[in-house]
Enzyme design. Structure first.
Site, PDB file in Angstrom:
ATOM      1  N   LYS A 307      34.355  35.322  40.798  1.00  0.00           N
ATOM      2  CA  LYS A 307      35.403  36.279  41.174  1.00  0.00           C
ATOM      3  C   LYS A 307      35.382  36.503  42.679  1.00  0.00           C
ATOM      4  O   LYS A 307      34.353  36.872  43.252  1.00  0.00           O
ATOM      5  CB  LYS A 307      35.176  37.602  40.438  1.00  0.00           C
ATOM      6  N   ASP A 312      39.238  45.311  47.129  1.00  0.00           N
ATOM      7  CA  ASP A 312      39.851  45.824  45.908  1.00  0.00           C
ATOM      8  C   ASP A 312      40.183  47.303  46.069  1.00  0.00           C
ATOM      9  O   ASP A 312      39.299  48.158  46.030  1.00  0.00           O
ATOM     10  CB  ASP A 312      38.911  45.617  44.714  1.00  0.00           C
ATOM     11  N   LYS A 319      41.901  53.179  43.183  1.00  0.00           N
ATOM     12  CA  LYS A 319      40.557  53.728  43.037  1.00  0.00           C
ATOM     13  C   LYS A 319      40.423  55.045  43.801  1.00  0.00           C
ATOM     14  O   LYS A 319      41.115  55.257  44.810  1.00  0.00           O
ATOM     15  CB  LYS A 319      39.522  52.753  43.604  1.00  0.00           C
ATOM     16  N   ASP A 389      43.542  47.794  38.195  1.00  0.00           N
ATOM     17  CA  ASP A 389      42.179  47.788  38.730  1.00  0.00           C
ATOM     18  C   ASP A 389      41.240  46.939  37.863  1.00  0.00           C
ATOM     19  O   ASP A 389      40.043  46.896  38.113  1.00  0.00           O
ATOM     20  CB  ASP A 389      41.638  49.217  38.838  1.00  0.00           C
ATOM     21  N   GLU A 391      41.607  43.680  37.798  1.00  0.00           N
ATOM     22  CA  GLU A 391      42.180  42.440  38.321  1.00  0.00           C
ATOM     23  C   GLU A 391      41.251  41.243  38.211  1.00  0.00           C
ATOM     24  O   GLU A 391      41.684  40.096  38.164  1.00  0.00           O
ATOM     25  CB  GLU A 391      42.587  42.631  39.789  1.00  0.00           C
ATOM     26  N   ARG A 393      39.377  40.034  35.826  1.00  0.00           N
ATOM     27  CA  ARG A 393      39.512  39.176  34.642  1.00  0.00           C
ATOM     28  C   ARG A 393      40.789  38.355  34.688  1.00  0.00           C
ATOM     29  O   ARG A 393      40.867  37.294  34.057  1.00  0.00           O
ATOM     30  CB  ARG A 393      39.415  40.031  33.384  1.00  0.00           C
TER      31      ARG A 393
END
Length: 541
Positions: A307, A312, A319, A389, A391, A393
């Protein structure tokens, strides 16, 4: 003595500036009694090993080098240890005390017994001398000898080969210092880390013979970890997907490995719907990088998918501020995959290894993907978005589908800072390990024991697959209701994209980051996973 002539075995790349070099570790034959260069002015300290008392009322137990040092120096080291360390120093692994001997006055008629020898003696606790304890001892030594020139150590003279490797690993890992960035040039390249007055000793010399391969193995493993730490600790205003892709390309080129980089146009043409959606709102568009190592007569093809979210925010499902602070490290999985393929090439692993790095920045804006959207992934399967959030996967689903379709792997391994649920359940000390076969679990657990990078086998609970059901798409990527087991449902989602191949999933959200340094683990990005997977690939049959 040719120890100083040795060159670093694996240099780090110019991540954000000047090249980074691991401290030098070499070996030389001999003991404390007969070491001829111990009187060189460049030798700053001598290291000997001690162990805890057998009984509470006993003194410290002498270990490698201690008796020889007492004889050569003509002093009672146990008494000096008690005086310097006091009752708190008991010889446990990772405990260390330094004895500074007085120097003879220039005009003295009678020299002291240790005249000409290093005036600093480091008494290093090794506990029972297990690999774990020796790794901690090596880490403690790195901290105790910062700023010195040459350090001579007898502490591993009686250690097993794996113990020597662990000791050197601990030393090199704890010697790491997070780069301090000295300013940004217009090109977004860093002018170079500021000088560090607390750098590790210039050279560590191990007394003994036959440890060259152990030192080499430790250097390769530690270099991989340093690379993951450097990449992960790089600020995200520098580290966007294009920058990461260029780092991977440069590193792979220097190692003679094959590289392919897909940009936004290629990703759109090939149908990487998950990766493109996650990166759509960022001014820095996504990339997909593959780096391949192909040895002669490769036994298996292992594909590592990491990943690579270079930052993020959570997207529209934004978040909280506190949770966003460490998100520059959300690409640690991609850094691990890259470091492992480079380390596999350096170590001459018998298997073909390909790293697949889906790189994106999960931002928010007019082009953000939304909860409720349906995305078509590379494999053709559609996914209903429930939380932007989650993301990681999505980009992994595309990358796993690509690996199945284009790379013909025998084994798939993905590694990701994927879920907060994994860190809540297991804390910072263990990664969550999922696998589709018992032998895969056993292999990873054995590698975890050998490297000290711990894992905990988690179940793929079939009853939980109902959480992936969607009324508008093939799959729902996050359960509709929060019922716990978030790390498990994430793993079950990823399994849908593995094509039934042997597969391992490592959720490293907990151990990939540390709030403080402890033993060989450093504050910030820890580099967790690089040594674990390198060891696994080395032992894989």
């Amino acid at each position: 003595m040719t120890a100083r002539d040795a060159q670093p075995l694996l240099d780090l790349p110019p991540v954000g500036g000047a090249p980074r070099h691991l401290p030098e570790v070499v070996e030389t034959p001999g003991t404390v009694l007969d070491c001829p260069f111990l009187t060189d002015d460049a030798v700053s300290a001598l290291v000997v090993a001690v162990a805890p008392p057998l009984e509470e009322e006993d003194g410290l137990q002498p270990r490698a080098g201690t008796v020889d040092a007492a004889a050569r120096y003509g002093i009672d080291l146990a008494e000096l240890a008690d005086r310097s360390g006091g009752s708190s120093f008991r010889g446990a692994a990772g405990e260390v005390t330094t004895v500074d001997l007085p120097r003879t006055h220039a005009g003295a008629a009678n020299p002291l017994p240790w005249a000409g020898l290093p005036s600093t003696i480091v008494l290093l606790g090794i506990g029972a001398g297990s690999d774990l304890e020796l790794r901690r001892a090596g880490a403690a030594l790195a901290g105790a000898t910062r700023g010195l020139e040459r350090v001579v150590s007898a502490a591993t003279a009686d250690a097993t080969p794996s113990g020597v490797t662990a000791f050197v690993e601990g030393y090199l890992l704890a010697a790491y210092r997070t780069p301090r960035f000295g300013g940004l040039a217009p090109s977004r390249k860093v002018r170079g880390p500021a000088p560090d007055p607390h750098a590790a000793a210039e050279q560590l010399v191990l007394l003994g013979e036959g440890a060259e391969q152990q030192i080499l193995a430790a250097r390769i493993a530690a270099s991989a970890t340093w690379l993951v730490r450097d990449l992960s600790n790089t600020p995200s205003n520098i580290k966007d997907p294009a920058w990461f892709a260029q780092q991977a390309t440069d590193l792979a080129g220097a190692a003679g490995l094959e590289t392919e980089v897909l940009g936004p146009r290629e990703l759109a043409a090939k149908g990487f719907g998950g990766l493109l959606a996650v990166g759509a709102a960022s001014a820095s568009p996504p990339r997909l990088v593959t780096v391949t190592y192909v040895p002669e007569d490769a036994e298996q093809h292992v594909v590592l998918v990491g990943k690579g979210i270079t930052y993020d925010t959570g997207g529209l499902s934004i978040k909280p501020r506190e949770a966003m602070v460490p998100m520059k490290t959300d690409m640690a999985g991609a850094a691990v995959a890259l470091a492992v393929v480079l380390g596999a090439a350096e170590a001459g692993v018998r298997h073909q290894v390909t790293a697949v790095l889906p790189l994106a920045e999960n931002h928010f804006g007019a082009d953000s993907y939304r909860p409720g959207d349906v995305l078509r992934t590379y494999s053709g399967r559609t996914v209903e978005v429930a939380n932007t959030d989650a993301e990681g996967r999505l980009v992994l689903a595309d990358a796993l589908g690509y690996a199945i379709a284009e790379l013909a792997p025998d084994l798939l391994i993905d590694v990701a800072t994927l879920t907060g649920a994994a860190s809540i359940g297991l804390g910072r000390g263990h990664a969550a390990l999922y696998a589709t076969a018992p032998e895969l679990v056993a292999g990873l657990e054995a590698a975890a024991t050998a490297t000290g990078e711990r894992v905990w086998h988690m179940p793929l609970v079939e009853d939980y697959t109902s959480a992936l059901r969607s009324t508008v798409a093939d799959l729902r990527h996050v359960p509709l209701e929060a019922g716990g087991g978030g790390s498990i449902t994430a793993a079950l989602f990823l399994r849908e994209f593995t094509g039934g191949l042997p597969w391992v999933h490592l959720d490293i959200a907990g151990p990939a980051r540390a709030t403080s340094s402890r033993h060989e683990v450093t504050e910030g990005a820890t580099g967790y996973g690089a040594r674990l997977l390198l060891r696994y690939l080395t032992d894989l049959r």
